[in-house]
Scaffold this active site. Structure first.
Site, short mmCIF file in Angstrom:
data_model
loop_
_atom_site.label_atom_id
_atom_site.label_comp_id
_atom_site.label_asym_id
_atom_site.label_seq_id
_atom_site.Cartn_x
_atom_site.Cartn_y
_atom_site.Cartn_z
N GLY A 1 0.84 -1.19 0.00
CA GLY A 1 0.00 0.00 0.00
C GLY A 1 0.88 1.25 0.00
N PHE A 2 0.78 2.05 1.05
CA PHE A 2 1.53 3.29 1.16
C PHE A 2 1.19 4.24 0.00
CE2 PHE A 2 3.67 0.27 3.77
CZ PHE A 2 4.09 0.99 4.88
N HIS A 3 -0.09 4.43 -0.19
CA HIS A 3 -0.55 5.38 -1.19
C HIS A 3 -2.00 5.76 -0.89
CE1 HIS A 3 -1.62 1.37 -2.99
NE2 HIS A 3 -2.79 1.98 -3.00
N ALA A 4 -2.47 6.78 -1.59
CA ALA A 4 -3.90 7.11 -1.62
C ALA A 4 -4.29 7.21 -3.09
CB ALA A 4 -4.15 8.45 -0.91
N HIS B 1 -3.48 4.49 2.71
CA HIS B 1 -3.61 3.20 3.39
C HIS B 1 -2.30 2.40 3.31
CE1 HIS B 1 -5.40 3.02 -0.65
NE2 HIS B 1 -4.98 1.79 -0.75
#
Ligand code: T46
Length: 132
Positions: free
Chosen positions: A48-51, A96
């Site tokens: 993840g580590f993005h929007a 997230h």
């Protein structure tokens, strides 16, 4: 009040087991055009580590469990997804991070649009900049 929405799906159970129905416009708040699933995640891996700028998604853990950190730009909360009868709405502009995947985890995600890398915000400072 939580910063994310958890959808509770009706389980149709009998002596043969359980069945869950996902029906667009009925028990799902998104139209889904794409389905993908994540599995075989090695111990200790984080994803993840993005929007997403526009994309809306519903994540359902079909097997095992995973922790998802949700961040709406102001607050952060962690949810453990560990039931095929629960869906996490990952709305647009929600950062997230996924971690603590069990090795049997199968995470299915329904998305309301096709894959588009330009819809991702992968830099946390850029994400935070939208809320200043
Ligand atoms: C999300 C979380 C929950 C594609 O080619 N098509 C697709 O539809 C997807 C979802 C991914 N990919 C490619 C892009 C990357 O080369 O698959 C690779 C892995 O994707 P990513 O690093 O973005 O995977 P995650 O687990 O960090 O994020 C995924 C989704 O990409 C994302 O939209 O919200 O799961």
């Amino acid at each position: 009040m939580s910063i994310f929405e958890v959808l509770e799906f009706n389980e149709i159970s009998d002596e043969r087991g359980a069945l869950v129905v996902l029906e667009q416009f009925s028990n799902l708040p998104i139209e889904f055009k794409r389905v993908y699933y994540i599995y075989g995640t090695p111990k200790g891996v984080e994803r993840g580590f993005h929007a997403h700028k526009q994309l809306r998604q519903v994540a359902i853990c079909l097997m095992g469990s995973v922790d998802i950190l949700m961040d709406d730009g102001k607050n952060k909360e962690i949810i453990t997804l560990n039931s095929p009868a629960k869906g996490l709405l990952i709305d647009a502009m929600q950062w997230h991070e996924m971690r603590n995947f069990t090795n049997n985890c199968v995470l299915m995600v329904l998305a309301d649009d096709a894959y588009d890398e330009s819809d991702y915000i992968r830099d946390y400072n850029e994400f935070k900049g939208f809320f200043e």
